[in-house]
Design an enzyme around this catalytic site. Sequence first.
Site, short mmCIF file in Angstrom:
data_model
loop_
_atom_site.label_atom_id
_atom_site.label_comp_id
_atom_site.label_asym_id
_atom_site.label_seq_id
_atom_site.Cartn_x
_atom_site.Cartn_y
_atom_site.Cartn_z
N ASP A 7 0.67 -1.24 -0.01
CA ASP A 7 -0.03 -0.03 -0.04
C ASP A 7 0.89 1.22 0.12
OD1 ASP A 7 -2.56 1.49 0.52
OD2 ASP A 7 -1.32 2.18 2.31
N ASP A 14 -3.80 2.46 -5.70
CA ASP A 14 -2.52 2.47 -4.84
C ASP A 14 -2.13 1.36 -3.82
OD1 ASP A 14 -4.73 2.79 -3.20
OD2 ASP A 14 -3.99 4.12 -1.81
N GLU A 15 -2.78 0.30 -4.27
CA GLU A 15 -2.72 -1.08 -3.46
C GLU A 15 -2.38 -2.27 -4.40
OE1 GLU A 15 -5.03 -2.96 0.10
OE2 GLU A 15 -4.68 -0.73 0.10
#
Length: 413
Positions: free
Chosen positions: A10, A109-110
Amino acid sequence: MPNKKILCIDMKSFFASCAAVELGLNPLECYLAVVSDTKRQGSVILAASPRLKKEFGIRTGNRLFEVPKHSKIRIVNASMSNYLKRSIEISQLLNEFVPIEAIHPYSIDESFVCLDGTERLWGTAGEAAVLIRNRILQQTGLPSAVGIGPNMLLAKCCLDLDAKIDGIAEWTYGDVQKKLWSVTPLSKMWGIGSRLESTLNRMGIVSVGQLARYNRELLEKKFGVMGAQLYYHAWGIDYSELGAPNMQGQVSYAKGQVLLRDYNDTKEIKHVLLEMCEEVARRARQAGKAGRTVSLGVGYSKTEGAGGFHRSKTIDAPTNVTMDIYHVCLELFAKFYRHQTVRKLSVTLSNTCDDNQYQLNLFDSGYEKRRKLGYAMDQIREKYGSTALLRAVSYTKGGTAIERSKLLGGHQA
């Protein structure tokens, strides 16, 4: 049980960190908030830097007017194209450590990464996590956190509950009873939202440990297949394969939006609905599909105490014609709308089939012409842009299509 080496990576406060790097600031030390529109005081905070969260209590979902007037704090507009570029850059970087099929982007974003078979190259999962985290920081300037687990569920739970605090953490099946069962409220666990949490609370379940010890058959009776999944997840069991699709093919086409302001004029609400029906129909046509079930969702403003409704209707023949979908939405709207202020709308076309399976109607000789017209309009928009052809409602005060055509992912590009 599956015993893989899965990383859940993350990017910390991704939008805010990207903006900080662009401005030459340290993402972990600066006080920065990213908003959807700096010109609107009611604009939503899309991301806040760690320092801004910790010292001023500003988090994602707050409004711009809630941010203190302080010389330290920087407020910037979102730049979705930049964030997407960074996200792709990070995926390419991960591909230097593992094959592309071992990477599963979970969001912008992960990502999940499977390290199985890379031990001779990068060492243990913990050692590989350090290498990857350092490489991301060196190459992009962006901080990250990594959760490690034997399956996707435990890797994600490890990230959310441990790694975001310590940077890197690892869970095994032996950690489930000690670390996972103590989690409360239930919404802190991946996969449990606020509504499901409320239902479980009413059943006397307020922690993951209580969920694990609940009668599985009763959970299945209450929630169906999801009840069994909840039970197994509470024990840390997850058979999901990295990157495996949830289902073959898309079974519905939907458009939903949070309106830029409150709408209380019925005529304006219908204008937005027509625009959304146009988009849903276009998506179905692009896939060569048509559908029989039309669903309308209406969410009321917080000024009304929120709430709303979601209703569906199944028609006799499948369609992907804009006005057919719109007329069903109008019927549902007239039946269930209670003249309250609207802030959210959604339209869905489901119960789909291939668009070559329709039956001509002797009482509607114009259907085939309308159907072909939809495809012709799609071709023009594909060639000249989404605003090359617009319905007149898009030029009215209530229309949103022109404004949203300038956005990427609902925010400024």
